[in-house]
Design an enzyme around this catalytic site. Structure first.
Site, PDB file in Angstrom:
ATOM      1  N   LYS A  65      38.328  32.089  57.689  1.00 56.26           N
ATOM      2  CA  LYS A  65      39.352  32.610  56.776  1.00 56.26           C
ATOM      3  C   LYS A  65      39.492  34.103  57.053  1.00 56.26           C
ATOM      4  O   LYS A  65      38.479  34.786  57.297  1.00 56.26           O
ATOM      5  CB  LYS A  65      38.890  32.351  55.327  1.00 56.26           C
ATOM      6  CG  LYS A  65      39.884  32.793  54.266  1.00 56.26           C
ATOM      7  CD  LYS A  65      39.356  32.467  52.855  1.00 56.26           C
ATOM      8  CE  LYS A  65      40.351  32.824  51.764  1.00 56.26           C
ATOM      9  NZ  LYS A  65      39.851  32.492  50.410  1.00 56.26           N
ATOM     10  N   SER A 112      43.049  29.734  47.599  1.00 56.46           N
ATOM     11  CA  SER A 112      43.599  30.645  48.586  1.00 56.46           C
ATOM     12  C   SER A 112      43.187  30.322  50.024  1.00 56.46           C
ATOM     13  O   SER A 112      43.828  30.802  50.951  1.00 56.46           O
ATOM     14  CB  SER A 112      43.154  32.070  48.263  1.00 56.46           C
ATOM     15  OG  SER A 112      41.740  32.180  48.381  1.00 56.46           O
ATOM     16  N   SER A 140      38.916  28.524  45.294  1.00 53.67           N
ATOM     17  CA  SER A 140      39.667  28.609  46.547  1.00 53.67           C
ATOM     18  C   SER A 140      39.108  27.856  47.746  1.00 53.67           C
ATOM     19  O   SER A 140      39.749  27.830  48.794  1.00 53.67           O
ATOM     20  CB  SER A 140      39.865  30.070  46.936  1.00 53.67           C
ATOM     21  OG  SER A 140      40.909  30.598  46.168  1.00 53.67           O
TER      22      SER A 140
HETATM   23  N1  GLN Z   1      43.249  30.524  42.260  1.00 60.16           N
HETATM   24  C1  GLN Z   1      42.281  31.445  41.776  1.00 60.16           C
HETATM   25  C2  GLN Z   1      42.883  32.821  41.722  1.00 60.16           C
HETATM   26  O1  GLN Z   1      44.022  32.957  42.015  1.00 60.16           O
HETATM   27  C3  GLN Z   1      41.063  31.434  42.635  1.00 60.16           C
HETATM   28  C4  GLN Z   1      41.200  32.207  43.875  1.00 60.16           C
HETATM   29  C5  GLN Z   1      39.950  32.185  44.708  1.00 60.16           C
HETATM   30  O2  GLN Z   1      39.034  31.398  44.464  1.00 60.16           O
HETATM   31  N2  GLN Z   1      39.920  33.076  45.677  1.00 60.16           N
HETATM   32  O3  GLN Z   1      42.250  33.773  41.389  1.00 60.16           O
END
Ligand code: GLN
Length: 487
Positions: free
Chosen positions: A78, A153, A177
């Site tokens: 990532k 994400s 995410s």
């Molecule tokens: N969807 C969650 C957020 O927008 C989690 C994001 C993540 O785990 N990086 O914060």
């Protein structure tokens, strides 16, 4: 050359038997990226030259008998993991041209194990989002239906693994995410306990929640990779010194007599009924293996999303104050003085969702609101954590859905942040409590994957992987590929 998607375990076997070389595997991975990624947009950077050189080194190590089991297997990171000499953008214009002088610990450990990174995957900007649409580099497409989001994400990593571009990719999980994109893309997504894996070199989002994780094709593969990345790192003060057990050794352990807790709040009105059916069917598979199911309660679940969306932006606003246009990252051309340099660099460098988080976070931390919001959220965070802890007094593991719905359409939620945030309802508590969790494919809803989430007590990675692996021994959902068939 393997045509189908193959697990790390299978590829490691082929490499060990000399039936395929790392160069062939890496070249095949690069070819697939070339063919499919114009459409998927799962990668931000592809590092073909370095990858082929690393593949040759892995082949040599295998020939010399010095290679470990993962040597020569392709993978991707990532784009939030710092990679020396290769851009780390974090999906943002702010870091569009940022090249880190060092490798993240996770990157370093996987490279030392001989795994070959073919590039950096696309993601929501600074990992803020649940759809991979907030990336400065454009939305990632779900291989199961390219009109849909792969989740986020870590959506680029999930899509890359689901489409068979690489057998494994790293991710980070601050509020879901790793698990949420795994669920929406039909792959296995594993988030270890907070502190199990070093955060050194991972671009900071919300430091008390961030944790590195793995997107892969099976729980067995997740175990193989966790074995390499877990363990103490003196460069991260929150990294646990606890010994790393042998994860593979416990994968097959029988589930007879084990107890699975089913939180009733996870099956409330918000859950798509077909996703709920898929989870119930999965629970039957555990029952057949002799596990017992028990109803448990997480009474504060409805407070998890609001609590997360106070704590997380607060930490993000603090972490992201480092991007000032001075030291690194985007610098505005349009700056007359120091004040306008800061302001314009940040205005130009950050996208809407990042600005929304910085504003919310700054607000909840400001004098006069700190007690009402931030401090209150910290207290509720403890209650949520206590609820989960209480469950583990009675059960070995908690099971439920990973997401309320299967993959949603690109564009469907992006203009409604609250709708987007609610997608995290089943995942954020796990981060607030710092627990390990996994999402594994458990069914199909209108041709789209559904995810089963398994959550364990602190440092019970082996148990979580054991439950997931036993399920995957009995079922084929993790082998289903987009477009039909198995691989
Ligand atoms: N969807 C969650 C957020 O927008 C989690 C994001 C993540 O785990 N990086 O914060």
């Amino acid at each position: 050359m393997p045509e189908q998607r193959q697990t790390i375990a299978a590829l490691s076997h082929l490499l060990g038997a000399g039936e395929v070389s790392s160069r062939e595997l890496v070249q095949a991975s690069l070819d697939r990226i070339e063919e499919q990624d114009k459409e998927l947009n799962a990668f931000i950077t592809v590092t073909a030259e370095q990858a082929l050189a690393a593949a040759d080194a892995a082949d040599l190590a295998r020939a010399n008998g010095t290679a470990g089991p993962l040597a020569g297997v392709p993978m991707a990171h990532k784009d939030i993991f710092c990679t020396a000499g290769v851009k780390t953008t974090c999906g943002s214009r702010m870091l569009e041209n940022f090249v880190s002088p060092y490798d993240a610990t996770v990157v370093e450990r996987l490279a030392d194990a001989g795994m070959v990174s073919v590039g950096k995957t696309n993601m929501d900007e600074f990992a803020m989002g649940s759809s991979s649409e907030t990336s400065y580099f454009g939305a990632v497409k779900n291989p199961w239906d390219t009109a849909r989001s792969p989740g986020g994400s870590s959506g680029g990593s999930a899509a890359a693994v689901a489409a068979g571009l690489v057998p494994m990719a790293t991710g980070t999980d601050t509020g879901g995410s790793v698990r949420q994109p795994a669920a929406l893309s039909g792959v296995t997504g594993f988030k270890p306990t907070y502190g199990r894996v070093s955060r050194y070199g991972i671009v900071a989002f919300a430091s008390s929640l961030d944790q590195a994780g793995i997107l892969a094709l099976s729980a067995e593969d997740a175990a193989l990779v966790t074995q390499v990345i877990a363990g103490f790192d003196e460069r991260d003060s929150t990294c646990s010194p606890a010994e790393v057990p042998d994860y593979a050794a416990e994968l097959d352990a029988p589930l007879k007599g084990k107890t699975i807790g089913i939180p009733k709040e996870y099956f409330d009105a918000g859950l798509d009924s077909a996703c709920g059916d898929a989870v119930h069917a999965a629970l039957e598979v555990f029952k057949q293996q002799g596990a017992k199911l028990r109803d448990v309660s997480l009474p504060n679940l409805s407070l998890a999303v609001p609590t997360y969306y106070v704590v997380c932006p607060a930490e993000a606003s603090s972490n992201l104050s480092r991007y000032d246009g001075m030291r690194f990252g985007h610098r505005s051309e349009d700056a007359g003085d120091i004040e306008s340099l800061f302001k314009n660099s940040r205005t130009e460098g950050f996208g809407d969702e990042v600005k929304r988080r910085i504003m919310t976070g700054t607000y909840v931390l400001s004098a006069g609101y700190y007690d009402a919001y931030y401090l209150q959220a910290q207290k509720v965070r403890q209650l949520i954590s206590d609820d989960m802890q209480r469950c583990f007094d009675e059960v070995d593991i908690i099971a439920g859905p990973t997401t309320p719905t299967p993959a949603f359409k690109i564009g469907e939620k992006i203009d409604d942040p609250v709708q987007m945030y609610l997608n995290d309802i089943y995942t954020v508590s796990v981060n607030l409590a710092g627990l390990p969790g996994i999402s594994i494919p458990c069914g199909s809803v209108n041709g789209l994957p559904a995810g089963l989430q398994l959550i364990g007590p602190h440092f019970a990675e082996a148990r979580v992987l054991n439950f997931a692996h036993r399920y995957q021994m009995e079922t084929d959902w993790h082998k289903q590929v987009a477009g039909g068939g198995q691989g």
